[in-house]
Design a protein around this motif. Structure first.
Motif, short mmCIF file in Angstrom:
data_model
loop_
_atom_site.label_atom_id
_atom_site.label_comp_id
_atom_site.label_asym_id
_atom_site.label_seq_id
_atom_site.Cartn_x
_atom_site.Cartn_y
_atom_site.Cartn_z
N LYS A 53 -3.35 -4.97 -3.51
CA LYS A 53 -3.37 -3.66 -2.46
C LYS A 53 -3.11 -2.20 -3.16
N LYS A 54 -2.51 -2.09 -4.40
CA LYS A 54 -2.36 -0.98 -5.00
C LYS A 54 -3.41 -0.73 -5.95
N SER A 236 0.75 -5.06 4.65
CA SER A 236 0.01 -4.06 5.18
C SER A 236 0.07 -2.73 4.52
N LYS A 237 -0.90 -1.91 4.97
CA LYS A 237 -0.73 -0.61 4.59
C LYS A 237 0.41 -0.06 4.94
N TYR A 238 0.87 -0.15 6.27
CA TYR A 238 2.19 0.48 6.88
C TYR A 238 3.28 0.21 5.74
N GLU A 241 3.12 1.24 2.04
CA GLU A 241 3.63 2.97 2.13
C GLU A 241 5.10 3.03 2.37
N GLU A 271 -2.85 -6.08 7.83
CA GLU A 271 -3.94 -6.60 6.94
C GLU A 271 -3.30 -7.88 6.55
#
Length: 272
Positions: A53-54, A236-238, A241, A271
């Motif tokens: 994801k990164k 997830s992106k949330y 982050e 996600e």
């Protein structure tokens, strides 16, 4: 809300590991049937996916007999087990490359003869050191030298309790003392901060400890990871982050029912 047990059945873990195998197009070697082993493997998979994801490219290393062999014990030489390489092009065309190991013994930041074995280790090198000065016999110890340790995670198939969380901070101090320092000028980093990953759910006392430690230190505490929604939020992106990296402290809101509900009301996607 329906209460759930922190313990997952072998069938559920086997399904997750099958998904892992299919995703990376590898076969898994036979492993012990202990639930704790399965939980460690699942958490290892989460860390692999975190790096994806990164923006890192993940490649399997050191297949054994054509199969991915997890290291389900602190003993054994690292060269006999499989691991992942994570690589990403960063500033000025340089490549950030790390290697993600399962149960890799790691050298203390303070004493060259003191070692411990985190469940998941992120290393700058794929050439572990060896010493025959550790055991009372001439058996070799394979380890990651302190100068090559990037980060680490502990995976515990347990309900969070205060002593477990406090002991984890002791491990962080021994292996990554800069993560429990007051130094705020650390520079950017996508590498996950030292993390304690647990299957059980925080209670009110342990939630307070989590919030206190994450406010003071560069660490993460994750609970309830046997639940699908928690794992999806982790990836997830949330979630990504908000969690702590080596470059910033944790910024996530506690993962309680109200937070998840608010995210769903705002139509944010978790996600997979």
């Amino acid at each position: 809300m329906k209460r759930t047990t922190p313990f997952k059945t072998p069938v559920d873990f086997e399904k997750e590991l099958t998904d892992f195998s299919n995703k990376y197009k590898v076969l898994l070697a036979d492993h012990a049937k202990r639930i704790s082993d399965y939980f460690e493997m699942t958490c290892y998979n989460l860390i692999i996916r975190y790096y994806e994801k990164k923006g890192y490219e993940l490649t399997v290393q050191n297949l054994r007999g054509g199969k991915f062999k997890f290291k389900c014990s602190p003993t054994g030489l690292l060269k006999n087990f499989s691991y992942f390489k994570a690589a990403k092009v960063v500033e000025q065309g340089n490549e950030d490359v790390v290697f993600i190991y399962h149960n890799a013994t790691t050298q203390s930041a303070f004493d060259d003869k003191v070692f411990t074995t985190p469940d998941i280790v992120v290393s700058k090198t794929d050439k572990p050191a060896e010493t025959k000065d550790y055991y009372s016999t001439k058996k070799a110890l394979s380890y990651i030298p302190k100068e090559h340790l990037v980060s680490f995670c502990e995976a515990k198939n347990l309900t969070p309790f205060p002593e477990l969380m406090v002991n984890f901070i002791g491990t962080v101090h021994e292996l990554k003392p800069d993560c429990v320092s007051d130094d705020e000028d650390r520079g950017a980093s996508d590498h996950i901060a030292p993390s304690l990953m647990m299957s059980g759910t925080f209670g009110k006392p342990t939630r307070r400890i989590q919030e206190s430690f994450e406010k003071r230190y560069y660490v993460n505490f994750f609970d309830n990871l046997f639940e699908g929604v928690s794992a999806r939020l982790f990836l997830s992106k949330y979630g990504i982050e908000q969690m702590a990296s080596l470059g910033k402290k944790c910024e996530k809101v506690p993962m309680i029912d109200g937070v998840v509900g608010e995210m769903q009301n705002n139509n944010e996607t978790l996600e997979s």
